[in-house]
Design a protein around this motif. Structure first.
Motif, mmCIF file in Angstrom:
data_model
loop_
_atom_site.group_PDB
_atom_site.id
_atom_site.type_symbol
_atom_site.label_atom_id
_atom_site.label_comp_id
_atom_site.label_asym_id
_atom_site.label_seq_id
_atom_site.Cartn_x
_atom_site.Cartn_y
_atom_site.Cartn_z
ATOM 1 N N VAL A 54 3.802 -9.503 4.256
ATOM 2 C CA VAL A 54 3.207 -8.343 4.925
ATOM 3 C C VAL A 54 2.861 -8.689 6.542
ATOM 4 N N VAL A 55 3.186 -7.760 7.206
ATOM 5 C CA VAL A 55 3.290 -7.795 8.429
ATOM 6 C C VAL A 55 2.071 -7.234 9.130
ATOM 7 N N TYR A 56 1.289 -7.886 10.059
ATOM 8 C CA TYR A 56 0.374 -7.372 10.859
ATOM 9 C C TYR A 56 0.327 -7.504 12.366
ATOM 10 N N TYR A 81 -2.453 -3.346 9.989
ATOM 11 C CA TYR A 81 -1.288 -3.524 9.170
ATOM 12 C C TYR A 81 -0.175 -2.663 9.960
ATOM 13 N N VAL A 82 1.029 -3.391 9.655
ATOM 14 C CA VAL A 82 2.509 -2.569 10.147
ATOM 15 C C VAL A 82 3.353 -2.566 9.338
ATOM 16 N N THR A 83 3.739 -3.440 8.401
ATOM 17 C CA THR A 83 4.611 -2.853 7.287
ATOM 18 C C THR A 83 4.780 -4.149 6.165
ATOM 19 N N THR A 84 5.460 -3.894 5.291
ATOM 20 C CA THR A 84 5.823 -4.908 4.329
ATOM 21 C C THR A 84 7.187 -4.931 3.941
ATOM 22 N N GLY A 144 8.028 -1.719 2.124
ATOM 23 C CA GLY A 144 8.833 -2.204 0.939
ATOM 24 C C GLY A 144 10.385 -2.519 1.273
ATOM 25 N N ALA A 145 10.643 -2.358 2.704
ATOM 26 C CA ALA A 145 12.033 -2.442 3.026
ATOM 27 C C ALA A 145 12.449 -4.013 2.369
#
Length: 573
Positions: free
Chosen positions: A484-486, A494-497, A239-240
């Motif tokens: 969304v980052v993978y 999955y890495v982050t959003t 959620g950054a």
């Protein structure tokens, strides 16, 4: 509205810390100020002596340093040959008034480790408030405080770094300059007015001199000097919120018109790279890295766009742009002219694909070197077409494969290094196929709507290429206004959003298409670029937002990689 800037100096009052007015907790952007009385006094002493003041760090490997301005001055259009370097006031003003700008230079040294945040701090003078504060740019360092005038002021470089908005008097204004401060060095910032409602600030000769606060390591702002919220353990930075720094000129048609974008990298001057963006109700636009429209081609209704380099045609190697034309359900191909940054149609014929086209992505096989385009439609059909020179210097295509995804698909991206094809099934999730024409229909689920990290519709997909097979797969989670980052390699873990919120320009919502590049694009985007379509662009037509990749990388926990070594211009060559 004009004010006399000489009236701001050395205003004192009762009940103040160390005989100086206590700064208010006001900011345009960035973390809140949280000085204790002791820290405030020690900081003032350090700055008065021209020293960098280390803030108390929360971890041994993290630190914050506050640097005083080594030089600052304003310049005035009304008095173009006058120098104001010794004056105790900085100012911005414009609109119907003669323009006033200000410049600040900082010498940054002693910084060890990765810069996690850099904040330009200016004290707003009594009566110096404004409804629309200055924009901040990076500028050249070739100026002297004692000599600089309007006529020889340094030119700004790159995109807007931050935008102050409304600010109150007698308080600290904070401006986020993280994306242009990467460690030790000399940094000049230019303050440009945005209205006729001028703003006044303390210069380094006044009570509250300007500061550049640089945080490193895990310190996003430091102990008593600057504080920022810490994500809860295990959050992974989800959620950054990242701020957009540049937006393109709105597309020419209203309603739902802007859709997809592709970044073209100039062969010799990356600063002259461009964005190719679709206006699906009427044409294809070319934008420079400042977001200005360079050209517009009202020859089709392009939904999606992609490009690849070194396509062999007519005895040359060209940068080839391909679009999906929804009016004719066909493919269109264009050649980029690097001298003019314009497009030439090189399609030999309307390449009718026989389905209601929407999504499109390109692929260069690392096995054969052949070029392909994938197209998808609302029925879940994905076709693979081989692109080739028809023998007359034009581009033709032949269908080599058909996939049945299941339901509506638009977003797709093919990995030129691994040979993977990623397809977004809008209400279901992301699938990974083989990109070679002989790969068949076998697939693997990367992530799902509902039970995973995605909210329907799943739209645009893009790949950030890193060295040694590293990098990331990015997806637009349209229903949550997030990205969304993978991991690119392995099983696409999955890495982050993250989301893109308002900053120098408004934020990003309901994104369709996107693109990302790791390439260094001159001074504007030296560590790569992320581009996203924006569905709700205030009162204007839709457009595209540009975000420095390093801003996204820095906001993740742990940080994402920043790797400018991989060059897409070498693919297929």
């Amino acid at each position: 509205m004009r004010r006399d800037v000489t009236a701001i100096v050395r205003r004192r009052g009762a009940g103040h810390d160390g005989g100086r007015p206590a700064p208010r907790r006001h900011r345009a952007h960035g973390p809140a100020i949280a000085h204790s009385g002791v820290a405030h006094l020690l900081l003032a002493v350090a700055l008065a002596r021209g020293l960098a003041w280390p803030a108390v760090a929360s971890q041994a490997e993290a630190a914050s340093l506050a640097f005083p301005a080594a030089a600052d001055a304003r310049v005035e259009e009304e008095r173009p040959e006058a120098n104001f370097g010794a004056d105790p006031g900085l100012r911005t003003d414009g609109g119907g008034d003669p323009e006033v700008r200000s410049y600040l230079r900082f010498d940054v040294g002693g910084v060890a480790g990765r810069v996690s945040r850099a904040t330009l701090r200016l004290y707003v003078a009594a009566g110096g408030e404004t409804a629309d504060g200055p924009q901040v740019y990076r500028a050249g360092n070739d100026w002297r405080e004692a000599d600089v005038t309007w006529n020889d002021q340094p030119a700004p470089s790159g995109a807007i770094v931050d935008d102050a908005g409304a600010i109150a008097e007698e308080g600290w204004l904070e401006l986020d300059v993280t994306r242009v401060v990467d460690g030790n060095g000399v940094y000049t910032f230019a303050l440009f007015p945005q209205s006729g409602d001028g703003a006044n600030f303390h210069a380094r000769e006044a009570d509250y001199p300007p500061q550049l606060v640089v945080a490193t390591g895990d310190d996003r702002g430091g102990g008593p000097l600057v504080s920022t919220p810490t994500p809860p353990p295990g959050s992974g930075g989800d959620g950054a919120a990242i701020r957009a720094s540049v937006e393109t000129t709105p597309v020419r048609h209203g309603d739902d018109a802007a859709d997809d974008a592709a970044v073209w990298i100039h062969p010799t001057d990356p600063g002259r790279s461009a964005i190719v963006g679709t206006d699906k109700l009427g044409g294809l636009a070319i934008y420079d890295l400042a977001g200005e429209e360079l050209a517009y081609y009202a020859d089709s209704t392009p939904n999606n766009v992609d490009l690849r380099y070194n396509f062999p045609v007519g005895g040359e190697r060209i940068a080839l742009v391909v679009t999906s034309d929804t009016d004719t359900d066909s493919l269109r191909a264009y050649q980029v002219d690097p001298a003019t940054r314009e497009l030439d149609d090189v399609t030999v014929r309307p390449i009718d694909v026989g389905i209601g086209v929407a999504g499109l992505c390109m692929y260069v096989s690392p096995v054969s070197g052949r070029y392909f385009a994938f197209v998808g439609d609302s029925s879940g059909t994905v076709q693979q077409w081989e692109l080739f020179d028809d023998g007359t210097g034009k581009v033709d295509a032949a269908k080599v494969r058909t996939l049945s995804v299941g339901s509506t698909t638009e977003g797709c991206v093919a990995d030129d290094g691994t040979g993977d094809l990623y397809v977004a099934e809008e209400d279901v999730g992301i699938w990974r196929y083989g990109a070679e024409p002989e790969a068949g229909g076998e697939r693997t689920e990367v992530d799902a709507v509902g039970g995973g990290h995605l909210t329907a519709d799943v739209e645009g997909l893009a790949i950030y290429y890193g060295g040694d097979g590293g990098g990331y797969l990015l997806a637009s989670s349209q229903g949550s206004d997030e990205f969304v980052v993978y991991e690119r390699r392995g099983g696409n873990a999955y890495v982050t959003t993250f989301s893109v919120t308002a900053g120098a320009v408004d934020g990003v919502s309901h994104t369709d298409g996107l693109d990302v590049t790791n390439a260094a694009l001159g001074v504007a985007f030296p560590n790569g670029l992320f581009v996203a379509q924006d569905d709700r662009n205030g009162d204007d037509n839709q457009n595209f937002k540009l975000v420095p990749w390093d801003d996204i990388a820095r906001a993740a926990s742990p940080p994402l990689a920043v790797d400018t070594g991989w060059d897409p211009r070498r693919v297929g060559g």
